[in-house]
Design an enzyme around this catalytic site. Structure first.
Site, PDB file in Angstrom:
ATOM      1  N   ASP A   8       0.860  -1.179   0.000  1.00 56.26           N
ATOM      2  CA  ASP A   8       0.000   0.000   0.000  1.00 56.26           C
ATOM      3  C   ASP A   8       0.898   1.232   0.000  1.00 56.26           C
ATOM      4  OD1 ASP A   8      -1.996  -1.835   0.202  1.00 56.26           O
ATOM      5  OD2 ASP A   8      -2.767  -1.148   2.138  1.00 56.26           O
ATOM      6  N   ASP A 130     -15.485  -4.404  -0.885  1.00 54.27           N
ATOM      7  CA  ASP A 130     -15.073  -4.035   0.474  1.00 54.27           C
ATOM      8  C   ASP A 130     -16.315  -3.921   1.339  1.00 54.27           C
ATOM      9  OD1 ASP A 130     -12.470  -3.756  -0.593  1.00 54.27           O
ATOM     10  OD2 ASP A 130     -12.940  -1.718  -1.220  1.00 54.27           O
TER      11      ASP A 130
END
Length: 238
Positions: A8, A130
């Site tokens: 990330d 998500d």
């Protein structure tokens, strides 16, 4: 099962969040390309990369870093974070990204993801599912939506999108184990290529996911914190 070490990127740094919250950020390095090469050299067969600035701000400011990754690596990478236009998809694929991950835009417009899969090939497009409970979340996991996970996924599968990355937000970065119950429901859907994300805490979790027959699994914090090793990952992949 293919296991994807996660990278990330925020403001050029390699970081991890807890439950997708920017205030719960840990920096693991200032050179994401170097980190990517490390995982490749230790046996990773693919990488999962997220531009967090793109996810939160809607535009990728780490694109050049990702371009350098594509040039440095021989293994495929999948990239997500703020990809909300066809130009963004094409730009990433043109620079050498193997698979582009569509999140918030797909929730707002499933047709966008469906058309992308038709245009670029189903294997090169994934949708990020998500979830907060039964509901799909958007925009860097900040906002909720009226979409239910199962209904959303079934709609995409019916129209040719087959790669889904499922994340239980409450478990992400918490080392609490994946949401196996929801994984089983999703895995039972015909034609799905399910990539499990969020909560992987050790090699046992990865072995359980592999035994379920899922297409792939993403590991972030467990890998960076030494809860699972690349040696174990290589063994499970084989």
């Amino acid at each position: 099962m293919k296991i994807y070490p996660a990278i990330d990127i925020e403001d050029g740094h390699c970081v991890r969040l807890k439950q997708g919250k920017k205030e719960n950020l840990t920096v693991y390095g200032d050179d994401p390309v170097k980190m990517a090469l490390k995982w490749e050299q230790e046996g990773a067969k693919a990488l999962h990369v997220v531009d967090l600035d793109g996810a939160f701000k809607g535009s990728g400011i780490n694109t050049e870093i990702i371009r350098k990754m594509c040039g440095a690596l021989t293994i495929p990478i999948e990239v997500g974070g703020g990809i909300r236009s066809e130009k963004a998809i094409k730009d990433y694929l043109d620079m050498g990204v193997y698979r582009v991950i569509i999140g918030s835009k797909a929730v707002a417009s499933p047709y966008f993801a469906i058309q992308a899969a038709k245009t670029y090939g189903a294997d090169h497009i994934a949708v990020s599912v998500d979830a907060k409970g039964e509901e799909v979340a958007t925009h860097g996991w900040v906002d909720g939506s009226s979409q239910k996970v199962m209904t959303f996924v079934e709609t995409l599968l019916t129209h040719g999108v087959n790669t889904m990355i499922y994340t239980d937000i409450s478990r992400d970065g918490m080392l609490s184990g994946p949401n196996f119950d929801m994984m089983e429901k999703l895995q039972a859907l015909k034609g799905i290529h399910l990539i499990a994300s969020g909560g992987v805490s050790n090699a046992k979790d990865l072995r359980k996911l592999s035994a379920m027959g899922v297409y792939g699994a993403i590991t972030g914090k467990a890998l960076y914190e030494g809860k699972v090793s690349m040696k174990e990952i290589v063994e499970i992949q084989e």
